[in-house]
Design a protein around this motif. Structure first.
Motif, PDB file in Angstrom:
ATOM      1  N   PRO A  15       0.840  -1.200   0.000  1.00  0.00           N
ATOM      2  CA  PRO A  15       0.000   0.000   0.000  1.00  0.00           C
ATOM      3  C   PRO A  15       0.877   1.253   0.000  1.00  0.00           C
ATOM      4  O   PRO A  15       1.986   1.254   0.538  1.00  0.00           O
ATOM      5  N   PHE A  16       0.367   2.318  -0.600  1.00  0.00           N
ATOM      6  CA  PHE A  16       1.152   3.547  -0.755  1.00  0.00           C
ATOM      7  C   PHE A  16       0.251   4.771  -0.617  1.00  0.00           C
ATOM      8  O   PHE A  16      -0.970   4.677  -0.715  1.00  0.00           O
ATOM      9  N   GLN A  25      -3.608   3.864  -0.731  1.00  0.00           N
ATOM     10  CA  GLN A  25      -4.031   3.049  -1.872  1.00  0.00           C
ATOM     11  C   GLN A  25      -3.471   1.640  -1.740  1.00  0.00           C
ATOM     12  O   GLN A  25      -2.347   1.458  -1.282  1.00  0.00           O
ATOM     13  N   PRO A  26      -4.249   0.639  -2.139  1.00  0.00           N
ATOM     14  CA  PRO A  26      -3.767  -0.739  -2.015  1.00  0.00           C
ATOM     15  C   PRO A  26      -2.678  -1.062  -3.026  1.00  0.00           C
ATOM     16  O   PRO A  26      -2.555  -0.412  -4.072  1.00  0.00           O
ATOM     17  N   ALA A  27      -1.891  -2.070  -2.702  1.00  0.00           N
ATOM     18  CA  ALA A  27      -0.887  -2.569  -3.642  1.00  0.00           C
ATOM     19  C   ALA A  27      -1.588  -2.987  -4.930  1.00  0.00           C
ATOM     20  O   ALA A  27      -2.758  -3.370  -4.922  1.00  0.00           O
ATOM     21  N   GLY A  28      -0.857  -2.897  -6.033  1.00  0.00           N
ATOM     22  CA  GLY A  28      -1.429  -3.307  -7.315  1.00  0.00           C
ATOM     23  C   GLY A  28      -0.768  -2.585  -8.458  1.00  0.00           C
ATOM     24  O   GLY A  28       0.161  -1.796  -8.277  1.00  0.00           O
ATOM     25  N   THR A  29      -1.271  -2.851  -9.642  1.00  0.00           N
ATOM     26  CA  THR A  29      -0.786  -2.215 -10.856  1.00  0.00           C
ATOM     27  C   THR A  29      -1.783  -1.140 -11.266  1.00  0.00           C
ATOM     28  O   THR A  29      -2.976  -1.398 -11.362  1.00  0.00           O
ATOM     29  N   TYR A  30      -1.261   0.053 -11.501  1.00  0.00           N
ATOM     30  CA  TYR A  30      -2.082   1.218 -11.813  1.00  0.00           C
ATOM     31  C   TYR A  30      -1.729   1.761 -13.191  1.00  0.00           C
ATOM     32  O   TYR A  30      -0.560   1.794 -13.561  1.00  0.00           O
ATOM     33  N   ARG A  31      -2.746   2.218 -13.927  1.00  0.00           N
ATOM     34  CA  ARG A  31      -2.500   2.886 -15.208  1.00  0.00           C
ATOM     35  C   ARG A  31      -1.962   4.282 -14.930  1.00  0.00           C
ATOM     36  O   ARG A  31      -2.391   4.957 -14.003  1.00  0.00           O
ATOM     37  N   LEU A  32      -1.027   4.718 -15.751  1.00  0.00           N
ATOM     38  CA  LEU A  32      -0.412   6.029 -15.608  1.00  0.00           C
ATOM     39  C   LEU A  32      -0.384   6.690 -16.986  1.00  0.00           C
ATOM     40  O   LEU A  32       0.035   6.077 -17.970  1.00  0.00           O
ATOM     41  N   LEU A  54      -2.610   9.524 -12.524  1.00  0.00           N
ATOM     42  CA  LEU A  54      -2.720   8.166 -11.999  1.00  0.00           C
ATOM     43  C   LEU A  54      -4.191   7.777 -12.028  1.00  0.00           C
ATOM     44  O   LEU A  54      -5.053   8.530 -11.569  1.00  0.00           O
ATOM     45  N   HIS A  55      -4.478   6.611 -12.585  1.00  0.00           N
ATOM     46  CA  HIS A  55      -5.856   6.134 -12.696  1.00  0.00           C
ATOM     47  C   HIS A  55      -6.162   5.183 -11.539  1.00  0.00           C
ATOM     48  O   HIS A  55      -5.440   4.211 -11.321  1.00  0.00           O
ATOM     49  N   LEU A  56      -7.229   5.499 -10.823  1.00  0.00           N
ATOM     50  CA  LEU A  56      -7.667   4.694  -9.687  1.00  0.00           C
ATOM     51  C   LEU A  56      -9.001   4.044 -10.031  1.00  0.00           C
ATOM     52  O   LEU A  56      -9.825   4.652 -10.717  1.00  0.00           O
ATOM     53  N   PRO A  57      -9.269   2.848  -9.558  1.00  0.00           N
ATOM     54  CA  PRO A  57      -8.427   1.992  -8.727  1.00  0.00           C
ATOM     55  C   PRO A  57      -7.416   1.225  -9.573  1.00  0.00           C
ATOM     56  O   PRO A  57      -7.316   1.445 -10.778  1.00  0.00           O
TER      57      PRO A  57
END
Length: 86
Positions: A15-16, A25-32, A54-57
């Motif tokens: 998480p970051f 925000q949870p760990a994972g792969t995010y679109r940028l 940064l695109h969430l989630p």
């Protein structure tokens, strides 16, 4: 003036948080998405960054609502570096 947009992904193992985000925000792969404008008047093509979005989630999370959040590129780089340190 030429503008270019690059889409990529960033992955956090833990998480970051970022200054622009209210919640952890949870760990994972995010679109940028990165937008850049060409620097005029040079004898070669050069660009400077105008936006980092940064695109969430995270990509793996199914959500009916998504959000595109402008983030500071330096803040994002520091968070990614911290994620790989521990």
């Amino acid at each position: 003036m030429s503008v270019r947009t690059t889409e990529t992904t960033v992955t956090f193992r833990r998480p970051f948080s970022l200054t622009a985000l209210d919640d952890l925000q949870p760990a994972g792969t995010y679109r940028l998405t990165i937008d850049e404008e060409e620097i005029p008047g040079l004898s070669f093509a050069a660009f400077h960054r105008t936006a980092t979005i940064l695109h969430l989630p995270a990509v793996s999370v199914f959500a009916s609502k998504s959000e595109a959040v402008p983030v500071d590129a330096t803040d994002l780089a520091a968070a990614l570096a911290a994620d790989t340190q521990g």
